[in-house]
Design an enzyme around this catalytic site. Structure first.
Site, PDB file in Angstrom:
ATOM      1  N   ASN A 152     -23.033  15.209  19.888  1.00 10.01           N
ATOM      2  CA  ASN A 152     -21.976  14.190  19.828  1.00 10.01           C
ATOM      3  C   ASN A 152     -22.394  12.901  19.126  1.00 10.01           C
ATOM      4  O   ASN A 152     -21.605  12.275  18.428  1.00 10.01           O
ATOM      5  CB  ASN A 152     -21.421  13.904  21.231  1.00 10.01           C
ATOM      6  N   GLY A 228     -27.737  16.603  27.292  1.00 11.33           N
ATOM      7  CA  GLY A 228     -26.779  17.677  27.038  1.00 11.33           C
ATOM      8  C   GLY A 228     -25.954  17.931  28.282  1.00 11.33           C
ATOM      9  O   GLY A 228     -25.843  17.064  29.156  1.00 11.33           O
ATOM     10  N   GLU A 250     -30.547  13.799  30.859  1.00 13.50           N
ATOM     11  CA  GLU A 250     -29.341  12.965  30.694  1.00 13.50           C
ATOM     12  C   GLU A 250     -28.185  13.930  30.511  1.00 13.50           C
ATOM     13  O   GLU A 250     -28.072  14.572  29.463  1.00 13.50           O
ATOM     14  CB  GLU A 250     -29.476  12.070  29.451  1.00 13.50           C
ATOM     15  N   CYS A 284     -20.654  10.688  25.992  1.00 13.26           N
ATOM     16  CA  CYS A 284     -20.862  10.943  27.419  1.00 13.26           C
ATOM     17  C   CYS A 284     -20.386   9.764  28.267  1.00 13.26           C
ATOM     18  O   CYS A 284     -20.131   9.925  29.448  1.00 13.26           O
ATOM     19  CB  CYS A 284     -22.329  11.231  27.677  1.00 13.26           C
ATOM     20  N   GLU A 463     -33.968   6.546  30.951  1.00  7.32           N
ATOM     21  CA  GLU A 463     -34.565   6.263  29.644  1.00  7.32           C
ATOM     22  C   GLU A 463     -34.221   4.810  29.314  1.00  7.32           C
ATOM     23  O   GLU A 463     -33.667   4.092  30.122  1.00  7.32           O
ATOM     24  CB  GLU A 463     -34.054   7.262  28.612  1.00  7.32           C
TER      25      GLU A 463
END
Ligand code: NDP
Length: 482
Positions: A152, A228, A250, A284, A463
Site C-alpha cells: 500500500n 502486512g 505491524e 493502514c 517501530e
C-alpha cells in the site's frame, strides 16, 4: 527495456532468480502486465543471507560517521530522482502521482535521512551501584535481519524498516510486496550509486509464501520486521516464535473516528474525507468506522456523501484525480464483495461502492467509486473485518462512554481519531481508547521520533524513532566491580 525485467539485489549485484523464473507485474491503472519480477525461492534467500553474513563484520564495525554518510547519500539519491521514483510508484501501485510525489517518496527519503542521523545520537544507559560496581548497557546490532513490507505504501514502508536496521549496524535481507516491486528495485540501484558495501542490504523479489517465508524460516535471520495483514502476521509468528526470533509485527486495522458535536466541523470534514479515502482507503491508518454524535449525525452524513460524490476517480497520472486505481483485480473484488456484504447485513449504501469501467488506455484498470454506508450494527462483519479500500461506515452515538465502547469494539487497535474542542474530553477519551496511536483534531500527522505500532490484533512491538533502533539492537549489560 532492461527494466522490464526486474532483478534481485544480492551481494551488491543485480541478478535474476537462480531458477530464471519471473512473475507478471501489473499496472493497476490499465490492468495490463508491464514488467516482470524474479520469482525467487529459498536458494535466492540463502544466497542473500550468505552475502549478508559476509558483510556483517565490516558493516557493524564501520564507524558511525561512515555509516551515517552512506545512508545519508542514499537519501540524496532518492531525492535527486524524486520524480522518477514517484512516477514508478504511481504506475506500480495505482495511487495518484500527486500522492507518490508529496507523501510516499519524500517520506522514503526522510526515513534514510532520519535514521542516518538518529544513530549518531543513539546512546545507552549505565547503572551505578554505589561503592561497589558500575553497570553499562551495550547496544549491539543483531546480525542479519529480515524486513518484509506490503503494497500500500511500497517504498515508504520498505525504507521505514530497512533504514533503522542498517543504521543500527545490521545487514538486511528484505522483500517488498510482489505486487509493488518497482521502487524497491530502484532503491537497489540507489544503494549501489551511494556506495553501500555489497551484501549489507539484499533485496529479494517474489511471492510471500515462497521467498517471504524462506526469510522467516532461515535460522541465521535473527529478527523480523513485518508489516502486512493480521493473518500473515499470525503465520509468521508461528514460524519465528519457536526459533526465538525477535519480532516486530505491524498488522491490520479497523480504525475508528469519533466525532463529537463540539468539534470544528469544517476542519473535521476536510480531514475526515482524507482519512476515509486517501490512497483509496488503502492506508493502514485510514479511519473506516465513523462514529458521530447524534445531534450532528444528519448534517455530517449529508456533507460526507456530498463531498464523497464529488471526488474524482481516474487516471493516477492526471492532476485532477483524487483517487486512482486499487492495487489489483483480486483486491478490487474483495472490496466490492464487502459492499455487497454490507447490504446483506442490512446496511444502506449512501453512495459509491460500484466498479468503474474506464475507456481507452485505462480500460481494464481496477477502479471503484468510494462508498459511504449507514445503518449497520457494530458487531456485523462489515464493521469488524478490515476492508482496506474506499469504504466507510457511519453510525450515531449519544454519550462519550458509548463512543469509547463502540470504538474499542473490534479485535483491532491500530489508530483512532477524536474530534472535539473540549480538551478534557479529548484526553479522557484518548486514555481509554485501545489503540497504538490517537490523533486529536488531526489525522496522519507524523513525527518520526514517536513510537509507532498497534495494540490487540494490530500488532506486537513498536517501530519509529529510538524504538526502532532499540528493536534492531541487542542490549547487553556489562557489570564491573571495583
Ligand atoms: P500481506 O500480509 O498479504 O503481505 C505483506 C507482505 O508479506 C508482502 O510482502 C507479502 O508478499 C508477504 N508475505 C505474504 N505471506 C507471507 C509469508 N507466509 N511469509 C512471509 N511473508 C509473506 O499484506 P498486504 O500486502 O495485503 O498488505 C495489506 C495489509 O497490510 C493490511 O492488512 C494493512 O492493514 C496492513 N498494513 C499495516 C500497517 C501497519 O503499520 N500496521 C501499514 C500498512 C499496511 P506478497 O505480497 O508477495 O504476497
Amino acid at each position: 527495456m532492461a527494466d522490464k525485467y526486474l532483478k534481485n539485489y544480492i551481494n551488491g549485484a543485480l541478478i535474476p532468480a537462480e531458477s530464471g523464473e519471473y512473475l507478471d507485474n501489473y499496472n493497476p491503472s490499465t490492468g495490463k502486465v508491464y514488467s516482470y519480477i524474479p520469482d525467487s525461492d529459498e536458494t535466492d534467500i540463502k544466497n542473500a543471507v550468505d552475502a549478508a553474513e559476509k558483510a556483517f563484520p565490516i558493516w557493524s564495525k564501520m564507524g558511525l560517521e561512515k555509516r551515517f554518510r552512506i545512508l545519508n547519500r542514499i537519501a540524496d539519491v532518492i531525492e535527486q530522482n524524486m520524480d522518477e521514483f514517484a512516477k514508478a510508484e504511481s504506475r506500480d501501485n495505482g495511487k495518484p502521482l500527486s500522492m507518490a510525489r508529496n507523501v510516499d517518496i519524500p517520506r522514503a527519503q526522510a526515513n534514510f535521512r532520519f535514521f542516518a542521523t538518529a544513530i549518531l545520537h543513539f546512546s545507552s544507559e549505565s547503572h551505578h551501584m554505589e561503592g561497589e560496581a558500575i553497570n553499562f548497557t551495550l547496544r549491539q546490532p543483531l546480525g542479519i535481519v529480515g524486513c518484509i513490507s506490503p503494497w500500500n505504501l511500497p517504498l515508504y514502508l520498505f525504507t521505514w524498516k530497512i533504514a533503522p536496521a542498517l543504521a543500527a549496524g545490521n545487514c538486511v535481507v528484505a522483500k517488498p510486496s510482489e505486487m509493488t516491486p518497482m521502487t524497491a528495485f530502484m532503491l537497489a540501484k540507489a544503494c549501489k550509486e551511494a556506495g553501500l558495501p555489497p551484501g549489507v542490504l539484499n533485496i529479494v523479489h517474489g511471492l510471500g509464501g515462497k521467498a517471504g517465508q524462506a526469510i522467516i524460516e532461515h535460522p541465521k535471520v535473527k529478527a523480523i520486521s513485518f508489516t502486512g495483514g493480521t493473518e500473515t502476521g499470525k503465520k509468521i509468528a508461528q514460524i519465528a516464535a519457536p526459533m526465538f526470533k525477535k519480532l516486530s509485527l505491524e498488522l491490520g486495522g479497523k480504525n475508528p473516528n469519533i466525532i463529537f458535536e463540539d468539534c470544528d466541523f469544517d476542519q473535521m470534514m476536510v480531514d475526515t474525507l482524507r482519512s476515509s479515502f486517501s490512497n483509496s482507503g488503502q492506508i493502514c491508518l485510514c479511519g473506516s468506522r465513523i462514529y458521530v454524535q447524534r445531534s450532528i449525525y444528519e448534517k455530517f452524513r449529508d456533507e460526507l456523501v456530498k463531498r464523497t460524490q464529488f471526488l474524482k476517480v481516474g487516471d493516477p497520472f492526471s492532476s485532477i484525480s483524487d483517487l486512482g486505481a486499487l492495487v489489483s483485480q483480486q483486491h478490487l473484488d474483495k472490496v466490492l464483495s464487502y459492499v455487497n456484504l454490507a447490504e446483506v447485513e442490512g446496511g444502506t449504501v449512501l453512495c459509491g461502492g460500484t466498479k468503474i469501467e474506464m475507456d481507452g488506455e485505462l480500460e481494464g484498470g481496477y477502479y471503484m467509486r468510494p462508498a459511504v454506508i449507514e445503518g449497520l450494527p457494530n458487531n456485523c462483519r462489515t464493521n469488524q473485518e478490515e476492508i482496506f479500500g474506499p469504504v466507510v461506515t457511519i453510525q450515531p452515538f449519544d454519550t462519550e462512554e458509548e463512543s469509547i465502547e463502540l470504538a474499542n469494539g473490534t479485535q483491532f487497535g491500530l489508530s483512532s481519531t477524536v474530534w472535539t474542542q473540549d480538551i478534557s474530553k479529548a484526553n479522557r477519551v484518548a486514555e481509554k481508547l485501545q489503540a497504538g496511536i490517537v490523533w486529536i483534531n488531526c489525522w496522519l500527522l507524523r513525527d518520526l521520533r514517536t513510537p509507532f505500532g498497534g495494540a490487540k490484533s494490530s500488532g506486537v512491538g513498536r517501530e519509529g524513532g529510538l524504538e526502532a533502533l532499540r528493536f534492531f539492537t541487542e542490549p547487553k549489560n556489562v557489570c564491573i566491580k571495583y
